[in-house]
Structures are given as structure tokens and as C-alpha cells.
Design a protein around this motif. Structure first.
Motif, PDB file in Angstrom:
ATOM      1  N   ARG A  37       0.830  -1.205   0.000  1.00  0.00           N
ATOM      2  CA  ARG A  37       0.000   0.000   0.000  1.00  0.00           C
ATOM      3  C   ARG A  37       0.871   1.264   0.000  1.00  0.00           C
ATOM      4  NH1 ARG A  37      -3.236  -1.655   3.400  1.00  0.00           N
ATOM      5  NH2 ARG A  37      -2.272  -0.887   5.305  1.00  0.00           N
ATOM      6  N   GLN A  38       1.947   1.256   0.783  1.00  0.00           N
ATOM      7  CA  GLN A  38       2.855   2.403   0.824  1.00  0.00           C
ATOM      8  C   GLN A  38       3.530   2.626  -0.526  1.00  0.00           C
ATOM      9  OE1 GLN A  38       3.334   4.703   3.245  1.00  0.00           O
ATOM     10  NE2 GLN A  38       1.598   3.680   4.235  1.00  0.00           N
ATOM     11  N   LEU A  39       3.894   1.529  -1.186  1.00  0.00           N
ATOM     12  CA  LEU A  39       4.495   1.643  -2.509  1.00  0.00           C
ATOM     13  C   LEU A  39       3.516   2.271  -3.503  1.00  0.00           C
ATOM     14  CD1 LEU A  39       6.275  -1.832  -2.637  1.00  0.00           C
ATOM     15  CD2 LEU A  39       7.432   0.379  -2.856  1.00  0.00           C
ATOM     16  N   ARG A  40       2.265   1.820  -3.457  1.00  0.00           N
ATOM     17  CA  ARG A  40       1.259   2.361  -4.381  1.00  0.00           C
ATOM     18  C   ARG A  40       1.002   3.838  -4.117  1.00  0.00           C
ATOM     19  NH1 ARG A  40      -3.970   3.174  -3.740  1.00  0.00           N
ATOM     20  NH2 ARG A  40      -4.089   1.856  -1.869  1.00  0.00           N
ATOM     21  N   LEU A  41       0.859   4.191  -2.837  1.00  0.00           N
ATOM     22  CA  LEU A  41       0.586   5.592  -2.487  1.00  0.00           C
ATOM     23  C   LEU A  41       1.724   6.502  -2.920  1.00  0.00           C
ATOM     24  CD1 LEU A  41      -0.981   5.123   1.074  1.00  0.00           C
ATOM     25  CD2 LEU A  41      -2.164   5.802  -1.034  1.00  0.00           C
ATOM     26  N   ARG A  42       2.945   6.054  -2.752  1.00  0.00           N
ATOM     27  CA  ARG A  42       4.099   6.850  -3.163  1.00  0.00           C
ATOM     28  C   ARG A  42       4.131   7.024  -4.678  1.00  0.00           C
ATOM     29  NH1 ARG A  42       7.589   9.953   0.118  1.00  0.00           N
ATOM     30  NH2 ARG A  42       7.220   9.195   2.234  1.00  0.00           N
ATOM     31  N   ARG A  43       3.834   5.926  -5.377  1.00  0.00           N
ATOM     32  CA  ARG A  43       3.849   5.985  -6.839  1.00  0.00           C
ATOM     33  C   ARG A  43       2.776   6.940  -7.344  1.00  0.00           C
ATOM     34  NH1 ARG A  43       0.718   3.632 -10.382  1.00  0.00           N
ATOM     35  NH2 ARG A  43      -0.118   2.038  -8.980  1.00  0.00           N
ATOM     36  N   GLU A  44       1.570   6.822  -6.782  1.00  0.00           N
ATOM     37  CA  GLU A  44       0.480   7.683  -7.224  1.00  0.00           C
ATOM     38  C   GLU A  44       0.724   9.141  -6.847  1.00  0.00           C
ATOM     39  OE1 GLU A  44      -2.889   5.842  -5.419  1.00  0.00           O
ATOM     40  OE2 GLU A  44      -3.145   4.347  -7.027  1.00  0.00           O
ATOM     41  N   ALA A  45       1.417   9.359  -5.730  1.00  0.00           N
ATOM     42  CA  ALA A  45       1.681  10.731  -5.278  1.00  0.00           C
ATOM     43  C   ALA A  45       2.579  11.493  -6.248  1.00  0.00           C
ATOM     44  CB  ALA A  45       2.319  10.708  -3.883  1.00  0.00           C
ATOM     45  N   VAL A  46       3.452  10.770  -6.951  1.00  0.00           N
ATOM     46  CA  VAL A  46       4.331  11.439  -7.918  1.00  0.00           C
ATOM     47  C   VAL A  46       3.755  11.366  -9.334  1.00  0.00           C
ATOM     48  CG1 VAL A  46       6.375  10.973  -6.533  1.00  0.00           C
ATOM     49  CG2 VAL A  46       5.729   9.363  -8.333  1.00  0.00           C
ATOM     50  N   GLY A  47       2.532  10.826  -9.458  1.00  0.00           N
ATOM     51  CA  GLY A  47       1.862  10.785 -10.747  1.00  0.00           C
ATOM     52  C   GLY A  47       2.446   9.800 -11.738  1.00  0.00           C
ATOM     53  N   MET A  48       3.004   8.710 -11.237  1.00  0.00           N
ATOM     54  CA  MET A  48       3.619   7.722 -12.122  1.00  0.00           C
ATOM     55  C   MET A  48       2.702   6.516 -12.287  1.00  0.00           C
ATOM     56  SD  MET A  48       7.424   5.971 -11.760  1.00  0.00           S
ATOM     57  CE  MET A  48       8.292   7.498 -12.132  1.00  0.00           C
ATOM     58  N   ARG A  49       2.464   6.129 -13.515  1.00  0.00           N
ATOM     59  CA  ARG A  49       1.639   4.955 -13.782  1.00  0.00           C
ATOM     60  C   ARG A  49       2.424   3.680 -13.472  1.00  0.00           C
ATOM     61  NH1 ARG A  49       0.227   5.575 -19.867  1.00  0.00           N
ATOM     62  NH2 ARG A  49       2.436   6.132 -19.795  1.00  0.00           N
ATOM     63  N   ALA A  50       1.692   2.581 -13.242  1.00  0.00           N
ATOM     64  CA  ALA A  50       2.335   1.318 -12.878  1.00  0.00           C
ATOM     65  C   ALA A  50       3.285   0.838 -13.970  1.00  0.00           C
ATOM     66  CB  ALA A  50       1.281   0.249 -12.593  1.00  0.00           C
ATOM     67  N   ALA A  51       2.858   0.980 -15.241  1.00  0.00           N
ATOM     68  CA  ALA A  51       3.699   0.534 -16.353  1.00  0.00           C
ATOM     69  C   ALA A  51       4.988   1.340 -16.416  1.00  0.00           C
ATOM     70  CB  ALA A  51       2.935   0.637 -17.666  1.00  0.00           C
ATOM     71  N   GLU A  52       4.869   2.634 -16.233  1.00  0.00           N
ATOM     72  CA  GLU A  52       6.031   3.526 -16.265  1.00  0.00           C
ATOM     73  C   GLU A  52       6.975   3.215 -15.105  1.00  0.00           C
ATOM     74  OE1 GLU A  52       6.950   8.345 -16.035  1.00  0.00           O
ATOM     75  OE2 GLU A  52       4.904   7.572 -15.806  1.00  0.00           O
ATOM     76  N   PHE A  53       6.394   2.995 -13.935  1.00  0.00           N
ATOM     77  CA  PHE A  53       7.191   2.651 -12.753  1.00  0.00           C
ATOM     78  C   PHE A  53       7.898   1.314 -12.955  1.00  0.00           C
ATOM     79  CE2 PHE A  53       7.372   0.479  -8.572  1.00  0.00           C
ATOM     80  CZ  PHE A  53       8.268   1.329  -7.936  1.00  0.00           C
ATOM     81  N   GLY A  54       7.179   0.349 -13.555  1.00  0.00           N
ATOM     82  CA  GLY A  54       7.774  -0.955 -13.810  1.00  0.00           C
ATOM     83  C   GLY A  54       9.010  -0.854 -14.679  1.00  0.00           C
ATOM     84  N   VAL A  55       8.944  -0.036 -15.715  1.00  0.00           N
ATOM     85  CA  VAL A  55      10.106   0.162 -16.582  1.00  0.00           C
ATOM     86  C   VAL A  55      11.266   0.736 -15.778  1.00  0.00           C
ATOM     87  CG1 VAL A  55      11.008   1.480 -18.532  1.00  0.00           C
ATOM     88  CG2 VAL A  55       8.738   0.440 -18.675  1.00  0.00           C
ATOM     89  N   ALA A  56      10.980   1.661 -14.890  1.00  0.00           N
ATOM     90  CA  ALA A  56      12.023   2.331 -14.110  1.00  0.00           C
ATOM     91  C   ALA A  56      12.722   1.386 -13.133  1.00  0.00           C
ATOM     92  CB  ALA A  56      11.420   3.511 -13.347  1.00  0.00           C
ATOM     93  N   VAL A  57      11.970   0.422 -12.595  1.00  0.00           N
ATOM     94  CA  VAL A  57      12.566  -0.489 -11.605  1.00  0.00           C
ATOM     95  C   VAL A  57      12.920  -1.841 -12.199  1.00  0.00           C
ATOM     96  CG1 VAL A  57      11.408   0.629  -9.660  1.00  0.00           C
ATOM     97  CG2 VAL A  57      10.287  -1.312 -10.811  1.00  0.00           C
ATOM     98  N   GLY A  58      12.581  -2.051 -13.485  1.00  0.00           N
ATOM     99  CA  GLY A  58      12.953  -3.286 -14.149  1.00  0.00           C
ATOM    100  C   GLY A  58      11.999  -4.441 -13.938  1.00  0.00           C
ATOM    101  N   TYR A  59      10.721  -4.145 -13.636  1.00  0.00           N
ATOM    102  CA  TYR A  59       9.715  -5.181 -13.402  1.00  0.00           C
ATOM    103  C   TYR A  59       8.535  -4.994 -14.353  1.00  0.00           C
ATOM    104  CZ  TYR A  59      11.824  -7.031  -9.127  1.00  0.00           C
ATOM    105  OH  TYR A  59      12.662  -7.642  -8.238  1.00  0.00           O
ATOM    106  N   GLY A  60       7.852  -6.091 -14.652  1.00  0.00           N
ATOM    107  CA  GLY A  60       6.664  -6.016 -15.477  1.00  0.00           C
ATOM    108  C   GLY A  60       5.515  -5.349 -14.738  1.00  0.00           C
ATOM    109  N   GLU A  61       4.593  -4.770 -15.477  1.00  0.00           N
ATOM    110  CA  GLU A  61       3.459  -4.066 -14.877  1.00  0.00           C
ATOM    111  C   GLU A  61       2.645  -4.995 -13.975  1.00  0.00           C
ATOM    112  OE1 GLU A  61      -0.435  -1.389 -16.307  1.00  0.00           O
ATOM    113  OE2 GLU A  61       0.862  -2.386 -17.779  1.00  0.00           O
TER     114      GLU A  61
END
Length: 291
Positions: A37-61
């Protein structure tokens, strides 16, 4: 410039077996859900979509969503990378300590906790090499031989859990640990020739540790109190202790002083009948040199 596709391919569940959440581990489920939940809230707080975040950390959406929904345990590297990408200032990376505690099955965590708190550990094992002494390859071969079979994911999770227990050797002040192993366990070709050789070499290395006493019980000795099965004794700094034996008190753990004295007597007798530590090292070297 050509880039190897494998180097940039986002990680999926197939790349990280054994990081599923045990649905029967209530505390583990709660911890992983909170972290997700903390990971999701942080991601949404910076306006990053899951797919975009996945690319940044090297994981699939799909993996990102499963981690954020508490269905997958995030690896330490994932939390480090997420902290960096989301600019969390170390708050996400700090969750690694909580996640590490739920990475392994509850019964293994409980055992590791007791071993970590003990100031003295004594173990006799007959049919196998004790878990604290096993190499990852040896442990994997044992888990893969279980019937009914474990899934590969569960095998990897159990191997990681058994390996993590070895942190007891690194404690300061050091825990006094004694082992008595049966000769038959040394000769069993678990995992094949190379795995067995590495296991014997590992035993020789552990036997050199100043806080460890390792003894071998030769097969050609007379009967001894360990023929009924494993004996384990753990003593703690406050003077309390807990013990267990396959051949006593229905195999249940006990902290009763009278019952502990019986287990200590049996273990002491076993140690007296076994080879000395020096003789045991020589014996293991001889087994290692055999074809």
C-alpha cells in the motif's frame, strides 16, 4: 548499438520463484499488504503509472500490481530501487527489515528467532545433516526429494529460509554451538558427487569456527541414546532453556527442568561416545578423499 534483450527484459514471477505470500501467515500477510500500500501511495503521489514505474525499476506491470496489492513479497533490491525512483528519502528502503521477517514460513521464522536468541545450542542428528550446516545446494536436493513434492517456488522459499538461519554463526557475542552427526549422513550422496563434496568441505570450514564444536558418530560404535532420533537443546541468557527429542516426551518441545536434564544427560552421553572434534575433522577429510 545492439542491446541484449535479456539485460532489459522486465522481471516476472517466473524470474523470482518463492516470493509468494503465505495466506495462512496472518502477520506476514498484514506486513506485505502494508508495504504494498505504501508503494502504491508513493507511486500515485508522484503521478507515475504502474507501467512507467515498472520500466524504471525493471519489473513487469503485472508484478508491480501484485506487489502493491500484497500478493507478492518485494525483494530488497525492489524496495531500494523504488525508494530511488520515487524519491522516498529512505522510507521505502527502510521497509526491508520488516519484509525480511516475513520472507520465510512462520515455523521457520519461529525457529530462527529461538536460535538467534540462544547463547548455547546443542544438536544431535542421525539421518541427515542439520539445517544449520547444510549448503544451499544440499538443502535444495533434500527439499526436491520430498513426497508429495513441493512446487519449485516453495523449494526456493524453503532453501532461502534455511540459508538465512545461518546468521546465528555471525552473532556477537558468539553462540556456543555443538553438533554431533552420524557417519551415514556424511556418506549419503545427496544431490550428486559435486554437491556432496561441497557439503563436506563446508563442514570442515564450519568446524574451524572458534564457537563451533563438530563431532562425528561412527557407524561401528555401540548403541547410544540418539538411536531414537534427533535431540536439540537451546539455552538462553536468562537461564531458561528449551529442548526436544524425537524419542522423548512425544517429540514435543519442553522447558521442564526435569525433562531438560534427561535430554542433557542423553546428549552428553552421545558426545562422549562420538569422535573428538579433532578426530572428526580427520574423519571428514578421509570421507572427502574417498572415490
Amino acid at each position: 548499438m545492439h542491446v541484449d534483450g535479456d539485460a532489459v527484459r522486465p522481471k516476472t514471477e517466473a524470474d523470482e520463484p518463492g516470493w509468494e505470500v503465505d495466506p495462512d501467515d496472518d502477520w506476514g500477510v498484514a506486513v506485505v499488504a502494508t508495504v504494498g500500500r505504501q508503494l502504491r501511495l508513493r507511486r500515485e503521489a508522484v503521478g507515475m503509472r504502474a507501467a512507467e514505474f515498472g520500466v524504471a525499476v525493471g519489473y513487469g506491470e503485472d508484478m508491480v500490481y501484485k506487489i502493491e496489492s500484497g500478493k507478492r513479497i518485494p525483494r530488497p533490491e525492489y524496495l531500494d530501487k523504488a525508494d530511488e525512483v520515487l524519491g522516498a528519502g529512505g522510507l521505502l528502503a527502510a521497509m526491508k527489515e520488516d519484509v525480511a521477517k516475513v520472507r520465510y514460513p512462520k515455523k521457520v521464522r519461529d525457529l530462527a528467532k529461538m536460535e538467534g536468541q540462544a547463547v548455547e545450542i546443542g544438536v544431535y542428528v542421525g539421518l541427515s545433516i542439520h539445517g544449520l550446516l547444510q549448503t544451499p545446494e544440499h538443502a535444495r536436493a533434500l527439499f526436491e526429494a520430498r513426497q508429495p513434492p513441493y512446487s519449485q517456488e516453495e523449494v526456493e522459499r524453503l532453501v532461502a529460509a534455511r540459508t538465512a538461519r545461518k546468521s546465528v554463526f555471525d552473532k556477537s557475542p558468539a553462540t556456543a554451538i555443538s553438533f554431533v552427526l552420524e557417519e551415514a549422513a556424511l556418506r549419503r550422496r545427496v544431490g550428486g558427487t559435486m554437491v556432496r563434496r561441497q557439503q563436506l568441505e563446508h563442514l570442515l570450514g564450519v568446524a574451524q569456527l572458534r564457537n563451533v564444536t563438530l563431532q562425528v558418530m561412527p557407524t561401528d560404535t555401540d548403541a547410544h541414546p540418539g538411536v531414537d532420533g534427533k535431540i536439540e537443546l537451546l539455552k538462553f541468557a536468562d537461564g531458561t532453556a528449551v529442548g526436544r527429542s524425537d524419542g522423548a516426551f512425544n517429540g514435543r518441545p519442553t522447558s521442564d527442568p526435569k525433562e531438560l536434564r534427561i535430554l542433557e544427560l542423553r546428549y552428553g552421553t552421545i558426545r562422549a561416545q562420538a569422535l573428538t572434534p579433532g578426530e572428526s575433522i580427520t574423519f571428514i577429510e578421509q570421507v572427502l578423499g574417498e572415490k
